[in-house]
Design a protein around this motif. Sequence first.
Motif, PDB file in Angstrom:
ATOM      1  N   GLY A 144       0.831  -1.196   0.000  1.00 53.90           N
ATOM      2  CA  GLY A 144       0.000   0.000   0.000  1.00 53.90           C
ATOM      3  C   GLY A 144       0.864   1.243   0.000  1.00 53.90           C
ATOM      4  N   ALA A 145       0.258   2.360   0.379  1.00 61.09           N
ATOM      5  CA  ALA A 145       0.989   3.621   0.426  1.00 61.09           C
ATOM      6  C   ALA A 145       1.913   3.630   1.653  1.00 61.09           C
ATOM      7  N   ARG A 146       2.733   4.674   1.744  1.00 57.76           N
ATOM      8  CA  ARG A 146       3.595   4.810   2.925  1.00 57.76           C
ATOM      9  C   ARG A 146       2.740   5.104   4.157  1.00 57.76           C
ATOM     10  N   ASP A 147       3.195   4.583   5.289  1.00 57.62           N
ATOM     11  CA  ASP A 147       2.545   4.885   6.556  1.00 57.62           C
ATOM     12  C   ASP A 147       3.083   6.192   7.132  1.00 57.62           C
ATOM     13  N   GLN A 164      -3.764   3.216   7.598  1.00 62.93           N
ATOM     14  CA  GLN A 164      -4.251   3.563   6.258  1.00 62.93           C
ATOM     15  C   GLN A 164      -5.717   3.171   6.113  1.00 62.93           C
ATOM     16  N   SER A 165      -6.134   2.193   6.902  1.00 66.22           N
ATOM     17  CA  SER A 165      -7.540   1.796   7.035  1.00 66.22           C
ATOM     18  C   SER A 165      -7.596   0.874   8.248  1.00 66.22           C
ATOM     19  N   CYS A 174      -8.460   7.989   8.268  1.00 68.41           N
ATOM     20  CA  CYS A 174      -7.392   7.130   7.734  1.00 68.41           C
ATOM     21  C   CYS A 174      -6.267   8.032   7.229  1.00 68.41           C
ATOM     22  N   ARG A 177      -2.564   8.362   4.813  1.00 67.34           N
ATOM     23  CA  ARG A 177      -1.632   7.816   3.821  1.00 67.34           C
ATOM     24  C   ARG A 177      -0.592   8.874   3.481  1.00 67.34           C
ATOM     25  N   ASP A 178       0.661   8.500   3.610  1.00 69.38           N
ATOM     26  CA  ASP A 178       1.756   9.413   3.288  1.00 69.38           C
ATOM     27  C   ASP A 178       2.161   9.175   1.842  1.00 69.38           C
ATOM     28  N   GLU A 179       1.409   9.792   0.939  1.00 69.45           N
ATOM     29  CA  GLU A 179       1.664   9.595  -0.492  1.00 69.45           C
ATOM     30  C   GLU A 179       1.687  10.932  -1.202  1.00 69.45           C
ATOM     31  N   ARG A 189      -6.940  14.215  -3.416  1.00 69.53           N
ATOM     32  CA  ARG A 189      -6.389  13.306  -2.411  1.00 69.53           C
ATOM     33  C   ARG A 189      -5.941  14.150  -1.215  1.00 69.53           C
ATOM     34  N   HIS A 234      -5.885  -5.544  -1.536  1.00 68.68           N
ATOM     35  CA  HIS A 234      -4.987  -5.741  -0.391  1.00 68.68           C
ATOM     36  C   HIS A 234      -4.800  -7.246  -0.208  1.00 68.68           C
TER      37      HIS A 234
END
Length: 599
Positions: A181-184, A201-202, A224, A226-228, A234, A455
């Motif tokens: 997934g994306a970065r935490d 993230q979820s 939630c 996400r570090d993206e 977004r 996922h």
Amino acid sequence: MGEALGGLKRTMMCGELREEHVSKKVTLMGWVQRNRKLGGLDFIDLRDRTGIMQVVLGEEINAEAFEKAKSVRPEYCIAVTGEVVMRQSPNENMPTGMVELKCEALKVLSESETPPIYIKEDLDAAENIRLKYRYLDLRRPDMQKIFITRSKTTKAIRDYLENNGFLDIETPMLTKSTPEGARDYLVPSRNYPGMFYALPQSPQLFKQLLMVSGFDKYYQIVKCFRDEDLRANRQPEFTQVDMELSFVEQEDIMAVNEGLISHVFKEVAGVDVKLPIKRMTFKDAMEKYGSDKPDVRFGMEITNITEDVRDLDFVVFKSAIENGGSVRALCLKGGADMGRKPLDKLGEFIKTYKAKGLAWIQLKEGGVKSSIAKFLTDDVTNAIVKTMNAEAGDAVLIVADKDSVVFQSLGALRLELAKQFELVKDKNEFNFTWVTEFPLFEYSEEEERYMACHHPFTAPMDEDLDFIESNPGIVRSKAYDLVLNGEELGGGSIRIHDTDLQERMLKALGFTQEDAWAKFGFLLQALKFGPPPHGGLAFGLDRMIMFLAGTDNIKDVIAFPKNQNAYCYLSEAPNIADEKQLTELGIAILPKEDKKDEE
């Protein structure tokens, strides 16, 4: 508080007053929209979140209040008391326009400097200024309507889910960092130096554990993170309507959520959602619309013309077909009138989606005109026209490449043409579609391995189980997305509830058994204790509010959003931490290396 209000108590809201309230004495509190003089009287437009009420002040009505009104400026916070009377000059364009308040007392609750932005609807101001002074931006009536809509929506969601046996259960904000997934976003631990929590993230793993716990039906309206890198619409922190159900199949979950959507859109927007919502497989969505979130409000579907051009002596088509790709096209009604320049622009547009170029055929009244005319024969042209159901006046727009490029480029071109030619006739239409049978895996060229399409806890379709190890690229999943007007509104899946199958899935994703247990051991362990078959879905609440509120900017529906670089102009976050805090956490900040060009 009593001193600040001078013993006054608000008895009604500004936007509530109507003709039936005439002769009633009321106290209103709010902000001055404007203050104007006319014929020896002062008129104040007083605003609160319900609307605007006209307040009239005069020497003969009350001399003290009239005198105080002279110093009142826009955005002063005031209280007024008086009698509701009929307006001598009614304003039929505002809900309160038949009445006004004859002011007998005025109290300034607080003064205001001149605001850096105008407090008005449809404000045209720089985004960074709006975000810096967000508390003023949120005073604007159109912004307040959005958050009233948001509040109504969350209430409607809760009402429906509570009435259908769901329990609202919170899950942790400080949890374990997991891959895929994306970065935490990481949170350092003072008690465990060198270790970190992650912001979720979820609530995916925890809601599955709640099913193992026997709660049957869980939901949560939850933040939630996400570090993206942020694309349009977004945000680094966003809100999900999250749910999970036990002892269900895919159809059960879809039925519950169709009921939820129907209830919410009726309650909030007065819209009747036609049920059942139509279904489409991922394969059909890609082949017809070039997207897994198809906008089906207009036609112009992608059509496969590979067989029509298979024997054509044109290297671009021939090469694509020989390499396992395809030749596909769109039929643009009225496109025969397009000039060479706009056609060339469309060709440049699809190159941004990795297509090599755009071939076209225009069916003009005087004959056929084409960018590949020297390669075409009459038979091939006629075959293409027949397959495309094209008519005189139309244009056929063609791309040849591997399927993924063809789908992506023609899918994007389809949406671009819909925008240019205004093919969506009703902007207020809500057109829902379920997309099902997503691939379980997608191959990452960058990682050189298969990744989970949704996922790692998504269940494969039963008939594809044997291909997980031997041919993962063809395995379909029990996953489903709800799409609205070409945007993903929510998505979910039936989960894996068998430890052995979960380990097979993780192994196919490149995890050793040791790695799998190190990362997901608490879930794998739980699956050994009689887990029920279960599945769920999560809606993007912010995106849902965008549709219901009629805005196309996600920042409009979040009270205090970040900008595109995840920066908060209002609070100036992120900021530099105090040295003492860093020392307690055992953290040292390394100097950033300058990247110099090598000579």
